[in-house]
Design a protein around this motif. Structure first.
Motif, PDB file in Angstrom:
ATOM      1  N   ALA A 165      -9.757  12.754 -11.611  1.00 11.79           N
ATOM      2  CA  ALA A 165      -8.760  13.273 -10.669  1.00 11.79           C
ATOM      3  C   ALA A 165      -7.616  12.279 -10.585  1.00 11.79           C
ATOM      4  N   THR A 166      -6.388  12.779 -10.599  1.00 10.91           N
ATOM      5  CA  THR A 166      -5.223  11.891 -10.571  1.00 10.91           C
ATOM      6  C   THR A 166      -4.274  12.294  -9.453  1.00 10.91           C
ATOM      7  N   ALA A 167      -3.632  11.273  -8.871  1.00 15.42           N
ATOM      8  CA  ALA A 167      -2.524  11.444  -7.930  1.00 15.42           C
ATOM      9  C   ALA A 167      -1.340  10.700  -8.522  1.00 15.42           C
ATOM     10  N   SER A 168      -0.174  11.343  -8.574  1.00 15.52           N
ATOM     11  CA  SER A 168       0.974  10.742  -9.258  1.00 15.52           C
ATOM     12  C   SER A 168       2.229  10.892  -8.418  1.00 15.52           C
ATOM     13  N   TRP A 169       3.187   9.983  -8.674  1.00 11.88           N
ATOM     14  CA  TRP A 169       4.431   9.935  -7.910  1.00 11.88           C
ATOM     15  C   TRP A 169       5.615   9.831  -8.868  1.00 11.88           C
ATOM     16  N   THR A 170       6.729  10.413  -8.439  1.00 11.23           N
ATOM     17  CA  THR A 170       7.974  10.272  -9.181  1.00 11.23           C
ATOM     18  C   THR A 170       8.669   8.977  -8.769  1.00 11.23           C
ATOM     19  N   ALA A 171       9.761   8.656  -9.439  1.00  9.87           N
ATOM     20  CA  ALA A 171      10.455   7.395  -9.199  1.00  9.87           C
ATOM     21  C   ALA A 171      10.907   7.281  -7.751  1.00  9.87           C
ATOM     22  N   GLY A 172      10.580   6.153  -7.112  1.00 10.78           N
ATOM     23  CA  GLY A 172      11.026   5.866  -5.754  1.00 10.78           C
ATOM     24  C   GLY A 172      10.204   6.482  -4.652  1.00 10.78           C
ATOM     25  N   SER A 173       9.181   7.261  -4.969  1.00 14.76           N
ATOM     26  CA  SER A 173       8.404   7.933  -3.926  1.00 14.76           C
ATOM     27  C   SER A 173       7.020   7.343  -3.721  1.00 14.76           C
ATOM     28  N   ALA A 174       6.589   6.439  -4.569  1.00 21.18           N
ATOM     29  CA  ALA A 174       5.240   5.873  -4.452  1.00 21.18           C
ATOM     30  C   ALA A 174       5.167   4.896  -3.296  1.00 21.18           C
ATOM     31  N   PRO A 175       4.043   4.868  -2.573  1.00 24.17           N
ATOM     32  CA  PRO A 175       3.872   3.859  -1.515  1.00 24.17           C
ATOM     33  C   PRO A 175       3.888   2.449  -2.090  1.00 24.17           C
ATOM     34  N   ALA A 176       4.087   1.479  -1.201  1.00 26.97           N
ATOM     35  CA  ALA A 176       4.145   0.089  -1.654  1.00 26.97           C
ATOM     36  C   ALA A 176       2.818  -0.359  -2.253  1.00 26.97           C
ATOM     37  N   ARG A 177       1.703   0.135  -1.704  1.00 26.20           N
ATOM     38  CA  ARG A 177       0.385  -0.215  -2.225  1.00 26.20           C
ATOM     39  C   ARG A 177      -0.362   1.067  -2.570  1.00 26.20           C
ATOM     40  N   LEU A 178      -0.941   1.053  -3.767  1.00 25.32           N
ATOM     41  CA  LEU A 178      -1.717   2.208  -4.217  1.00 25.32           C
ATOM     42  C   LEU A 178      -3.207   1.900  -4.304  1.00 25.32           C
ATOM     43  N   ASP A 179      -3.580   0.645  -4.130  1.00 23.90           N
ATOM     44  CA  ASP A 179      -4.987   0.273  -4.245  1.00 23.90           C
ATOM     45  C   ASP A 179      -5.669   0.140  -2.894  1.00 23.90           C
ATOM     46  N   GLY A 180      -5.018   0.590  -1.836  1.00 22.66           N
ATOM     47  CA  GLY A 180      -5.606   0.523  -0.504  1.00 22.66           C
ATOM     48  C   GLY A 180      -6.013   1.889   0.003  1.00 22.66           C
ATOM     49  N   ASP A 181      -5.281   2.374   1.024  1.00 20.31           N
ATOM     50  CA  ASP A 181      -5.611   3.658   1.624  1.00 20.31           C
ATOM     51  C   ASP A 181      -5.493   4.802   0.628  1.00 20.31           C
ATOM     52  N   VAL A 182      -4.505   4.751  -0.238  1.00 17.91           N
ATOM     53  CA  VAL A 182      -4.320   5.832  -1.207  1.00 17.91           C
ATOM     54  C   VAL A 182      -5.548   5.974  -2.092  1.00 17.91           C
ATOM     55  N   LEU A 183      -6.019   4.869  -2.611  1.00 12.46           N
ATOM     56  CA  LEU A 183      -7.204   4.900  -3.477  1.00 12.46           C
ATOM     57  C   LEU A 183      -8.430   5.364  -2.704  1.00 12.46           C
ATOM     58  N   ALA A 184      -8.572   4.910  -1.463  1.00  8.36           N
ATOM     59  CA  ALA A 184      -9.717   5.319  -0.649  1.00  8.36           C
ATOM     60  C   ALA A 184      -9.685   6.824  -0.377  1.00  8.36           C
ATOM     61  N   LEU A 185      -8.507   7.355  -0.075  1.00  9.39           N
ATOM     62  CA  LEU A 185      -8.396   8.792   0.187  1.00  9.39           C
ATOM     63  C   LEU A 185      -8.704   9.604  -1.063  1.00  9.39           C
TER      64      LEU A 185
END
Length: 577
Positions: free
Chosen positions: A367-387
């Motif tokens: 399963a993947t979650a992806s972002w376009t330029a300028g829209s990604a959160p500052a950290r992707l290995d915290g809450d985003v990864l947990a969710l």
């Protein structure tokens, strides 16, 4: 001559009232004395240091002055401040009338309620800047705070030209001293630091210590309000995510196959994680590749992602690593492998979080979650990864369950030996075809029974008989048209469903190809074995066809032929209705 009476107050000029100075000590930024005009008897008397930041518990005191009693009538005001080395500086500013002071104090008192009444963060920030401008005397004000949801800082200003505002923003963000004409206070609470609030004095104006106090009060209001907005946004975000996870659980419970599971998971990822796109790719061990099963998100990019097809392990180092350790990956277009970087550039994506779906130690997919330029959160290995892992946990269970259900359903409707549809599924498909046959359309059934199968089974054993049935099934599948269905009805009996016949005679061409399957011998246990077949044909024309009736007619036609000829040369009898 009568002396003056002891304790008698000195006389004053007619029309003048005795006055007393008001002295406030213990300011927030160092000790200072503020001489706020003249006050009549019975007015304000402050005898202890006061706090300058915000109102008292009842909201009636700002900067140590009771708002409901202040009645200064000064025609001028002198401000004496103590510098860091104790040197005193005195300046004279423009006169402040009682009404002006009352207006400023009233503005401060109303600020907390009106500022907090904003519908969104931008409304609140504009209101803060407007309020501080109304309460202070500076030429302009500027507020820079971090966006509650991340991203670029939010900037609001009033009274400043655009170039000056941009330069001041750059100074505040860089932590550089903006100069002597600017007063800056932090917008911070005990929980977090939000940003900075600045006031710019007019040319030729002296120090802005009173404006510093005004800024400090409004900065406190702003920090408290932003804390509330951030907390409210967090609650809303968590509520939305919880709702999305509950909705996903309900959708997965209703999913009847793997395709429905993949679609539900892909659609849930953007809602739960806050990504621009969500996708689910299934692992195909035979191909050694991840194949896109479902994509959701913004229009355009999702369609392009679906069209990318598959990722082969041999071309993708990240996939090899994931297959090896079964750990999540956070991918950045600037640092990933050339194959993945080229794919992300084609899709207009810059960041991807990939989490494997596992059944024990078996990889089901990713399963993947992806972002376009300028829209990604500052950290992707915290809450985003947990969710995303929370979504994947549900997806893995649902996908494994759906595959188990599909396996059971396949076993219930297919022959275990040959993999062909069994009698139940064959009749179901035949009934569906007959239900949609028009007045001038035709549907047919071929009923095939193997000749000499019993002797092969008896002489060479059941294993050889099973192998013969598997090879017959493979040849029949290769002989029929793409839209036709080959089924094993039991024992050595097979049937072929013919759809879309233009004429009843069109069935004869398929019969010829089926008979051709048996012209070559079958090699079993190193020996060549000749096996023939008897075929019965039944064709239905028009509406109102019944599956059992048509299949029985084909079976009866086969029986008639079997009694007439057993050499396979004339292996055809036909029936129609």
């Amino acid at each position: 001559m009568q002396g003056r009476r002891r304790g008698r107050r000195p006389r004053h000029a007619p029309g003048r009232r005795p006055v007393r100075p008001l002295v406030v000590r213990g300011a927030l930024h160092g000790t200072s004395s503020l001489r706020l005009g003249i006050v009549p008897p019975g007015g304000i008397r402050v005898q202890h240091p006061v706090r300058r930041r915000g109102p008292t518990r009842d909201g009636s005191l700002v900067g140590g002055v009771p708002l409901n009693r202040a009645r200064p009538a000064a025609d001028r005001r002198d401000v004496t401040t103590s510098g860091p080395r104790g040197r005193l500086r005195r300046r004279r500013t423009a006169p402040a009338t009682p009404s002006e002071l009352l207006d400023r104090l009233g503005t401060l008192r109303a600020a907390p309620v009106e500022v907090a009444a904003g519908d969104d963060v931008h409304t609140v920030l504009r209101r803060i800047v407007a309020r501080v401008g109304a309460a202070g005397s500076a030429a302009g004000h500027l507020l820079v705070v971090a966006a509650p949801d991340g991203g670029a800082p939010l900037v609001h200003s009033a009274g400043l030209p655009a170039p000056q505002a941009h330069a001041l923003v750059a100074s505040l963000l860089a932590g550089v001293d903006p100069g002597p004409d600017v007063i800056v206070v932090d917008v911070a609470s005990a929980r977090r630091s939000h940003g900075r609030l600045a006031a710019v004095r007019r040319p030729g104006e002296g120090a802005l210590e009173l404006d510093r106090d005004v800024l400090a009060v409004h900065a406190g209001h702003a920090a408290a309000t932003l804390d509330l907005l951030v907390a409210t946004a967090d609650v809303r975000r968590e509520t939305a995510r919880t709702g999305a996870l509950l909705a996903l659980a309900a959708e997965l419970a209703r999913a009847t196959d793997a395709a429905a599971v993949c679609t539900a998971v892909a659609e849930a990822v953007p809602r739960v994680v806050g990504a621009d796109h969500g996708a689910l790719l299934l692992w195909e061990p035979a191909a050694g590749a991840l194949v896109t099963a479902a994509v959701a998100g913004r229009p355009g990019g999702s369609r392009e992602l679906t069209q990318q097809g598959s990722l082969r392990a041999e071309d993708t180092p990240e996939l090899v690593g994931l297959l090896t350790d079964h750990e999540a990956r956070v991918l950045d277009a600037a640092t990933c492998s050339p194959r993945v970087a080229a794919l992300l550039e084609t899709l207009g994506l810059t960041h991807v979080v990939a989490v494997p779906l596992l059944a024990g130690r078996t990889l089901l997919g990713v399963a993947t979650a992806s972002w376009t330029a300028g829209s990604a959160p500052a950290r992707l290995d915290g809450d985003v990864l947990a969710l995303l892992r929370g979504v994947v946990d549900q997806a893995s269970t649902a996908l494994e369950k759906s595959r188990l259900v599909e396996t059971v359903a396949h076993q219930a409707t297919h022959d275990a030996l040959t993999g062909l549809p069994n009698r139940v599924l064959f009749l179901d498909r035949l009934g569906s075809v007959l239900a949609t046959t028009g007045p001038d359309q035709h549907a047919g059934v071929l009923f095939c029974d193997l000749d000499r199968f019993t002797s092969v089974n008896a002489s060479r054993g059941h294993a050889a008989g099973d192998e013969l049935l598997r090879r017959v099934a493979a040849r029949l599948r290769a002989a029929v048209r793409p839209g036709d269905t080959v089924g094993r009805l039991g024992g050595d009996e097979f049937a072929v469903l013919l759809t879309g016949l233009t004429r009843p005679e069109d069935a004869d061409r398929v019969v010829g190809r089926v008979l051709g399957c048996f012209e070559r011998t079958f090699r079993l246990d190193g020996a060549e074995v000749a096996v023939g077949t008897s075929i019965g044909v039944a064709v239905h024309t028009g509406e109102g066809g019944v599956a059992d009736v048509l299949l029985s007619a084909a079976h009866a036609a086969m029986d008639r032929h079997k009694h007439v000829s057993r050499d396979g040369l004339d292996g055809l009898d036909a029936a129609g209705d």
